[in-house]
Motif scaffolding. Structure first.
Motif, mmCIF file in Angstrom:
data_model
loop_
_atom_site.group_PDB
_atom_site.id
_atom_site.type_symbol
_atom_site.label_atom_id
_atom_site.label_comp_id
_atom_site.label_asym_id
_atom_site.label_seq_id
_atom_site.Cartn_x
_atom_site.Cartn_y
_atom_site.Cartn_z
ATOM 1 N N SER A 223 10.473 25.059 -7.231
ATOM 2 C CA SER A 223 10.721 24.746 -5.818
ATOM 3 C C SER A 223 10.324 23.311 -5.469
ATOM 4 C CB SER A 223 9.966 25.730 -4.930
ATOM 5 O OG SER A 223 8.578 25.625 -5.195
ATOM 6 N N LEU A 224 10.859 22.371 -6.198
ATOM 7 C CA LEU A 224 10.512 20.966 -5.972
ATOM 8 C C LEU A 224 11.571 20.211 -5.174
ATOM 9 C CD1 LEU A 224 9.142 20.143 -9.538
ATOM 10 C CD2 LEU A 224 7.817 20.595 -7.469
ATOM 11 N N SER A 225 12.655 20.868 -4.839
ATOM 12 C CA SER A 225 13.750 20.161 -4.156
ATOM 13 C C SER A 225 13.342 19.645 -2.779
ATOM 14 C CB SER A 225 14.987 21.049 -4.048
ATOM 15 O OG SER A 225 14.693 22.214 -3.314
ATOM 16 N N GLY A 226 12.516 20.371 -2.054
ATOM 17 C CA GLY A 226 12.053 19.910 -0.740
ATOM 18 C C GLY A 226 11.213 18.649 -0.865
ATOM 19 N N TRP A 227 10.322 18.654 -1.843
ATOM 20 C CA TRP A 227 9.473 17.496 -2.106
ATOM 21 C C TRP A 227 10.347 16.300 -2.483
ATOM 22 C CZ3 TRP A 227 5.157 17.455 -6.441
ATOM 23 C CH2 TRP A 227 4.421 16.270 -6.356
ATOM 24 N N TYR A 228 11.326 16.545 -3.347
ATOM 25 C CA TYR A 228 12.238 15.487 -3.790
ATOM 26 C C TYR A 228 13.010 14.899 -2.607
ATOM 27 C CZ TYR A 228 16.203 13.189 -6.004
ATOM 28 O OH TYR A 228 17.158 12.273 -6.361
ATOM 29 N N LEU B 285 7.388 13.739 -10.938
ATOM 30 C CA LEU B 285 8.033 13.678 -12.251
ATOM 31 C C LEU B 285 7.315 14.584 -13.252
ATOM 32 C CD1 LEU B 285 10.420 12.217 -13.494
ATOM 33 C CD2 LEU B 285 8.897 10.329 -14.073
ATOM 34 N N GLU B 286 6.001 14.557 -13.219
ATOM 35 C CA GLU B 286 5.197 15.407 -14.095
ATOM 36 C C GLU B 286 5.491 16.886 -13.832
ATOM 37 O OE1 GLU B 286 0.511 16.133 -14.298
ATOM 38 O OE2 GLU B 286 1.079 14.016 -14.553
ATOM 39 N N LYS B 287 5.540 17.265 -12.551
ATOM 40 C CA LYS B 287 5.853 18.660 -12.195
ATOM 41 C C LYS B 287 7.253 19.041 -12.642
ATOM 42 C CE LYS B 287 2.542 20.197 -9.241
ATOM 43 N NZ LYS B 287 1.811 21.417 -9.377
ATOM 44 N N MET B 288 8.208 18.121 -12.441
ATOM 45 C CA MET B 288 9.593 18.406 -12.833
ATOM 46 C C MET B 288 9.694 18.636 -14.338
ATOM 47 S SD MET B 288 11.711 15.569 -10.709
ATOM 48 C CE MET B 288 12.709 16.028 -9.328
ATOM 49 N N LYS C 250 10.735 3.745 -11.309
ATOM 50 C CA LYS C 250 10.223 5.116 -11.278
ATOM 51 C C LYS C 250 11.193 6.019 -10.513
ATOM 52 C CE LYS C 250 7.072 6.136 -12.978
ATOM 53 N NZ LYS C 250 6.937 6.604 -14.361
ATOM 54 N N TRP C 251 11.783 5.507 -9.438
ATOM 55 C CA TRP C 251 12.732 6.307 -8.656
ATOM 56 C C TRP C 251 13.946 6.672 -9.507
ATOM 57 C CZ3 TRP C 251 12.659 9.707 -5.240
ATOM 58 C CH2 TRP C 251 13.819 10.140 -4.622
ATOM 59 N N ARG C 252 14.407 5.729 -10.332
ATOM 60 C CA ARG C 252 15.525 6.022 -11.235
ATOM 61 C C ARG C 252 15.158 7.170 -12.174
ATOM 62 N NH1 ARG C 252 15.506 0.601 -12.262
ATOM 63 N NH2 ARG C 252 16.650 -0.469 -10.659
ATOM 64 N N GLU C 253 13.943 7.125 -12.692
ATOM 65 C CA GLU C 253 13.455 8.190 -13.582
ATOM 66 C C GLU C 253 13.442 9.534 -12.863
ATOM 67 O OE1 GLU C 253 9.790 8.193 -16.233
ATOM 68 O OE2 GLU C 253 9.847 6.108 -15.516
ATOM 69 N N VAL C 254 12.898 9.540 -11.650
ATOM 70 C CA VAL C 254 12.804 10.778 -10.862
ATOM 71 C C VAL C 254 14.200 11.318 -10.575
ATOM 72 C CG1 VAL C 254 12.154 11.733 -8.610
ATOM 73 C CG2 VAL C 254 10.565 10.233 -9.825
ATOM 74 N N THR C 255 15.111 10.431 -10.204
ATOM 75 C CA THR C 255 16.483 10.846 -9.885
ATOM 76 C C THR C 255 17.189 11.412 -11.108
ATOM 77 O OG1 THR C 255 16.570 9.159 -8.155
ATOM 78 C CG2 THR C 255 18.660 10.060 -8.865
ATOM 79 N N LEU C 256 17.006 10.766 -12.250
ATOM 80 C CA LEU C 256 17.604 11.275 -13.492
ATOM 81 C C LEU C 256 17.047 12.653 -13.844
ATOM 82 C CD1 LEU C 256 17.688 8.054 -15.702
ATOM 83 C CD2 LEU C 256 19.654 9.340 -14.838
ATOM 84 N N GLU C 257 15.748 12.809 -13.716
ATOM 85 C CA GLU C 257 15.118 14.100 -14.014
ATOM 86 C C GLU C 257 15.605 15.170 -13.040
ATOM 87 O OE1 GLU C 257 13.132 16.731 -16.265
ATOM 88 O OE2 GLU C 257 13.299 14.595 -16.737
ATOM 89 N N LYS D 14 0.836 -1.209 0.000
ATOM 90 C CA LYS D 14 0.000 0.000 0.000
ATOM 91 C C LYS D 14 0.873 1.261 0.000
ATOM 92 C CE LYS D 14 -3.645 2.226 2.681
ATOM 93 N NZ LYS D 14 -4.447 2.179 3.904
ATOM 94 N N ILE D 15 1.905 1.276 0.837
ATOM 95 C CA ILE D 15 2.828 2.424 0.902
ATOM 96 C C ILE D 15 3.535 2.596 -0.438
ATOM 97 C CG2 ILE D 15 4.963 3.294 1.949
ATOM 98 C CD1 ILE D 15 4.049 1.854 4.565
ATOM 99 N N ALA D 16 4.023 1.500 -1.000
ATOM 100 C CA ALA D 16 4.757 1.556 -2.269
ATOM 101 C C ALA D 16 3.871 2.052 -3.406
ATOM 102 C CB ALA D 16 5.337 0.180 -2.598
ATOM 103 N N THR D 17 2.623 1.608 -3.438
ATOM 104 C CA THR D 17 1.692 2.041 -4.484
ATOM 105 C C THR D 17 1.424 3.540 -4.378
ATOM 106 O OG1 THR D 17 0.676 -0.155 -4.546
ATOM 107 C CG2 THR D 17 -0.616 1.673 -5.447
ATOM 108 N N ALA D 18 1.202 4.017 -3.161
ATOM 109 C CA ALA D 18 0.981 5.460 -2.954
ATOM 110 C C ALA D 18 2.231 6.253 -3.339
ATOM 111 C CB ALA D 18 0.599 5.735 -1.505
ATOM 112 N N MET D 19 3.394 5.723 -2.996
ATOM 113 C CA MET D 19 4.644 6.407 -3.311
ATOM 114 C C MET D 19 4.878 6.431 -4.820
ATOM 115 S SD MET D 19 8.367 5.755 -1.575
ATOM 116 C CE MET D 19 7.748 6.069 0.075
#
Length: 161
Positions: free
Chosen positions: A111-116, A101-104, A146-153, A88-93
């Motif tokens: 100002s997305l660094s705090g969220w990241y 990723l969409e916002k980035m 997905k985390w790899r994608e977010v980190t690359l972005e 459940k936690i993983a699905t929400a995450m």
């Protein structure tokens, strides 16, 4: 592995939980792999805080805690519940990573660094939980990708700044 059952105010339960590594199975029921000494020390610290409040204010919260060391057999019985919580936690995450990723990629919000950073901390904690409990639901593969994608972005955004 320990099962901790706590009956208290949510604020106090959260304070206790921040002191320990583990997973909240249901409100007030926690699964932890922390050493017994750390658990006892944390519960005692909370008890002292509660007693201090009662002494200073003449009233205070209820605090009851039970710490149960699980046998291997008992852990096997609890494990499916832990797996469901992790899933459940993983699905929400995963959904949250999609939104970040969409916002980035939109480039509108700088100002997305705090969220990241917050997401990175929670992601790392979830990975540690799956390793400690030896649980890896199928959604974890998608989450790692997905985390790899977010980190690359995030890396691309930093280079542009």
């Amino acid at each position: 592995m320990f099962l901790i059952i706590v009956k208290t105010e949510e604020e106090i339960a959260k304070k206790l939980w921040k002191m320990l590594d583990g997973l909240e199975l249901t409100p007030g029921v926690y699964l932890t792999w922390a050493p017994r000494e750390k658990i006892v020390k944390s519960v005692d610290a909370i008890k002292k805080d509660v007693i201090k409040r009662w002494e200073e204010e003449g009233k205070g919260p209820l605090f009851e805690a039970a710490v149960l060391e699980l046998t291997e057999e008992q852990y096997k019985e609890v494990r499916p519940l832990a797996r469901g919580v992790v899933e459940k936690i993983a699905t929400a995450m995963l959904e949250e990573m999609e939104r970040l990723l969409e916002k980035m990629r939109s480039g509108k919000d700088r100002s997305l660094s705090g969220w990241y950073r917050d997401l990175a901390k929670r992601y790392e904690r979830l990975i540690n939980i799956t390793l400690a409990l030896d649980i890896e639901p199928t959604v974890m593969g998608k989450l790692k990708d997905k985390w790899r994608e977010v980190t690359l972005e995030a890396g691309r955004r930093l280079r542009k700044s």
